[in-house]
Scaffold this motif. Structure first.
Motif, short mmCIF file in Angstrom:
data_model
loop_
_atom_site.label_atom_id
_atom_site.label_comp_id
_atom_site.label_asym_id
_atom_site.label_seq_id
_atom_site.Cartn_x
_atom_site.Cartn_y
_atom_site.Cartn_z
N ILE A 337 73.00 30.66 50.29
CA ILE A 337 73.00 31.00 51.73
C ILE A 337 71.91 30.20 52.44
N LYS A 338 70.73 30.15 51.87
CA LYS A 338 69.60 29.43 52.50
C LYS A 338 69.88 27.92 52.52
N ARG A 339 70.42 27.40 51.42
CA ARG A 339 70.66 25.94 51.33
C ARG A 339 71.72 25.52 52.37
N GLU A 340 72.83 26.29 52.42
CA GLU A 340 73.91 25.94 53.36
C GLU A 340 73.42 26.03 54.80
N ALA A 341 72.62 27.07 55.09
CA ALA A 341 72.12 27.23 56.47
C ALA A 341 71.25 26.03 56.85
N ARG A 342 70.43 25.60 55.90
CA ARG A 342 69.53 24.47 56.16
C ARG A 342 70.35 23.17 56.33
N GLU A 343 71.25 22.93 55.34
CA GLU A 343 72.00 21.66 55.33
C GLU A 343 72.99 21.58 56.49
N GLN A 344 73.58 22.72 56.89
CA GLN A 344 74.61 22.69 57.93
C GLN A 344 74.07 23.15 59.29
N GLY A 345 72.75 23.42 59.35
CA GLY A 345 72.13 23.79 60.63
C GLY A 345 72.75 25.06 61.22
N LEU A 346 72.99 26.05 60.35
CA LEU A 346 73.63 27.29 60.82
C LEU A 346 72.62 28.17 61.57
N THR A 347 73.12 28.90 62.58
CA THR A 347 72.29 29.91 63.23
C THR A 347 72.36 31.17 62.38
N LEU A 348 71.50 32.12 62.68
CA LEU A 348 71.52 33.39 61.93
C LEU A 348 72.89 34.05 62.09
N ARG A 349 73.44 34.02 63.32
CA ARG A 349 74.75 34.65 63.57
C ARG A 349 75.81 34.01 62.68
N GLN A 350 75.83 32.68 62.64
CA GLN A 350 76.85 31.98 61.84
C GLN A 350 76.71 32.32 60.36
N ALA A 351 75.50 32.35 59.87
CA ALA A 351 75.27 32.66 58.44
C ALA A 351 75.72 34.09 58.13
N ALA A 352 75.45 35.01 59.05
CA ALA A 352 75.81 36.42 58.83
C ALA A 352 77.34 36.58 58.82
N ILE A 353 78.00 35.94 59.77
CA ILE A 353 79.47 36.07 59.83
C ILE A 353 80.10 35.40 58.60
N ARG A 354 79.55 34.28 58.19
CA ARG A 354 80.11 33.58 57.01
C ARG A 354 79.96 34.47 55.77
N ALA A 355 78.80 35.12 55.63
CA ALA A 355 78.57 35.96 54.44
C ALA A 355 79.47 37.20 54.45
N SER A 356 79.75 37.73 55.66
CA SER A 356 80.45 39.03 55.70
C SER A 356 81.96 38.89 55.90
N THR A 357 82.46 37.68 56.23
CA THR A 357 83.94 37.52 56.37
C THR A 357 84.38 36.23 55.69
N PRO A 358 84.35 36.19 54.34
CA PRO A 358 84.72 34.96 53.63
C PRO A 358 86.13 34.49 54.00
N THR A 359 86.34 33.16 53.96
CA THR A 359 87.59 32.60 54.50
C THR A 359 88.33 31.70 53.52
N SER A 360 88.26 31.93 52.23
CA SER A 360 88.99 31.00 51.34
C SER A 360 90.37 31.55 51.00
N PHE A 361 91.30 30.74 50.63
CA PHE A 361 92.64 31.10 50.17
C PHE A 361 93.42 31.92 51.21
N ILE A 362 93.55 31.38 52.40
CA ILE A 362 94.31 32.03 53.48
C ILE A 362 95.52 31.15 53.79
N GLY A 363 96.73 31.76 53.84
CA GLY A 363 97.90 30.96 54.21
C GLY A 363 99.19 31.53 53.67
N THR A 364 100.23 30.69 53.63
CA THR A 364 101.52 31.12 53.09
C THR A 364 101.40 31.25 51.57
N PRO A 365 102.34 31.94 50.93
CA PRO A 365 102.29 32.06 49.46
C PRO A 365 102.24 30.70 48.77
#
Ligand SMILES: Cc1cc2nc3c(=O)[nH]c(=O)nc-3n(C[C@H](O)[C@H](O)[C@H](O)COP(=O)(O)O)c2cc1C
Length: 441
Positions: A337-365
């Motif tokens: 979490i700390k590395r990604e925030a640093r490398e991608q310049g995330l704000t606290l809000r962005q880091a919190a939403i990313r941690a609490s609503t993961p987004t992988s494997f979304i789509g059609t079957p």
């Protein structure tokens, strides 16, 4: 050994691992303490020919903990109930090595293994939450390195106890009154730095030899313990590249412990959101994501940092510099979490939403099946730990993605075995006391 096929685990979690899942109208509010709810999930997983059910656990809650963590069944108690209503699916429970006794743990898992005819598995964790210590009166929470040292000895003692009885120790000769062969009973007499355990265990060896051992740590110490002692590893990577890096890293360590890479199965955790169309899948994701308030997202993020209160920092400023906070709890998770925030310049809000609503494997079957095939064939996964992150998520997955995986020959259409080890393609470990000539299992 037949063609390599992927393995599937269902991570059952009542009102859900996410912080807002429970608010969806389709989610029963008492799901985390409803045996009926778990039975339905178990039957669906078994209908989908899943390898196992996984029940996570934690030993500390406070008013900021996720709804599922606030009120849930103890894993082994739940699995013993599910053992009696299922017949093929494996039963994997989390138990902490930092707050349990090896003799008790060996006995509990051996009992579930007998009750289920050889379908038990143990997810070895060291309890990342420092607050756990407050519930066991054992003084301070051991630090990260010490927790893994304890875990290694604890696991070795448990396996030693599982070898107390050789497979054919119990003779049951009524005519001559011989119940067991004393030569096939073994006393462990373990005297170690953290545990002193005489043995023997008062439960016979199971059909699997040992229940299957999972491990869920991803730090340096976690990966070493996995390479040395785990049959399978749970991990949490969002991208194919990260997952492949972890896969190669853990498997490359096996040789120094005299193990083959294929003796360690890697299970990334995924939360598939399946829709008949991309739009429908996206809509399902948004429905859940929009239920998360920023306050809840900050609590969810804070839990990884031992319930650190992030609310005092400005939301739309860069992620705050919090030094090495988190390194004694979920080390690999907080480092990421700390590395990604640093490398991608995330704000606290962005880091919190990313941690609490993961987004992988979304789509059609098809799209979800394509991603799983890429990770499986691309050397990033041997199987997947499937979390339910939207209502009916497991049902959607079993009804629409599993048939595609089966048509592509990537997943079984029938169970190969009635034991967890058999279905995972893992060998039955030899009893250390049994003569080499004895057949295993
Ligand atoms: C898929 C998965 C499942 C986990 N389940 C549990 C659990 O049930 N209980 C628990 O205390 N920790 C659980 N953990 C957390 C790990 O035990 C560990 O603390 C965390 O991965 C950080 O490990 P590290 O300190 O080795 O980096 C899980 C982690 C993953 C990736």
């Amino acid at each position: 050994m037949g063609k390599r096929q992927l393995k599937l685990g269902a991570n059952l979690s009542g009102v859900g691992n996410s912080i807002s899942f429970w608010r969806h109208p389709d989610v029963p509010i008492r799901a985390s303490v409803s045996l009926d709810y778990y039975k339905k999930q178990a039957f669906k997983a078994e209908e989908g020919k899943f390898d196992l059910l996984f029940i996570a656990d934690g030993l500390f809650i406070n008013e900021k903990s996720n709804p599922h963590f606030l009120n849930r069944f103890e894993p082994l108690t739940l699995l013993s109930a599910l053992a009696s209503v299922t017949s093929n699916v494996g039963l994997v429970a989390t138990v902490s090595t930092s707050y349990s006794e090896p003799f008790t743990v060996a006995r509990q898992f051996a009992s579930i293994d007998h009750l289920s005819g050889g379908r038990a598995g143990w997810n070895v964790v060291t309890s990342p939450l420092e607050g756990s210590a407050l519930n066991f009166g054992k003084g301070d929470h051991p630090d990260h390195a010490l927790r893994y040292e304890i875990a290694e000895e604890h696991l070795a003692v448990v396996r030693g106890l599982w070898d107390s009885w050789e497979d054919d120790a119990f003779i049951g000769d009524k005519t001559n009154g011989v119940f067991f062969d004393p030569a096939k009973l073994h006393v462990l007499n373990h005297q170690g730095k953290h545990f002193s355990v005489r043995g023997p265990l008062n439960v016979a060896r199971s059909r699997q030899g040992y229940p299957v051992v999972f491990q869920a740590g991803s730090s340096e110490a976690g990966k070493e313990l996995a390479a040395k002692s785990a049959d399978a590893v749970y991990t949490a990577h969002e991208t194919f590249e990260e997952a492949r890096e972890f896969y190669r890293d853990v498997k490359s360590r096996a040789a120094k412990y005299g193990r083959k890479p294929e003796e360690i199965l890697i299970f990334p955790g995924i939360g598939p959101i399946v829709g008949r169309t991309e739009e429908e899948a996206e809509r399902k994701y948004r429905e859940i994501a929009e239920l998360v308030t920023i306050e809840q997202a900050l609590s969810y993020l804070g839990r990884y940092f031992d319930h650190f209160d992030f609310s005092k920092f400005p939301l739309d400023e860069p992620f705050p510099d919090i030094g090495n906070l988190g390194s004694n709890s979920f080390r690999s998770t907080t480092d990421k979490i700390k590395r990604e925030a640093r490398e991608q310049g995330l704000t606290l809000r962005q880091a919190a939403i990313r941690a609490s609503t993961p987004t992988s494997f979304i789509g059609t079957p098809e799209k979800v099946a394509d991603l799983m095939e890429q990770w499986f064939e691309g050397g990033a996964a041997d199987g997947f730990n499937v979390r339910t992150v939207v209502p009916n998520g497991l049902t959607d997955f079993v009804d629409s993605v599993v048939p595609i995986l089966q048509r592509r020959g990537l997943f079984r259409t029938e169970y190969e075995s009635d034991t967890l080890r058999g279905n995972l393609g893992l060998t039955v470990p030899r009893n250390r006391y049994a003569p080499e000539s004895n057949p295993v299992g």
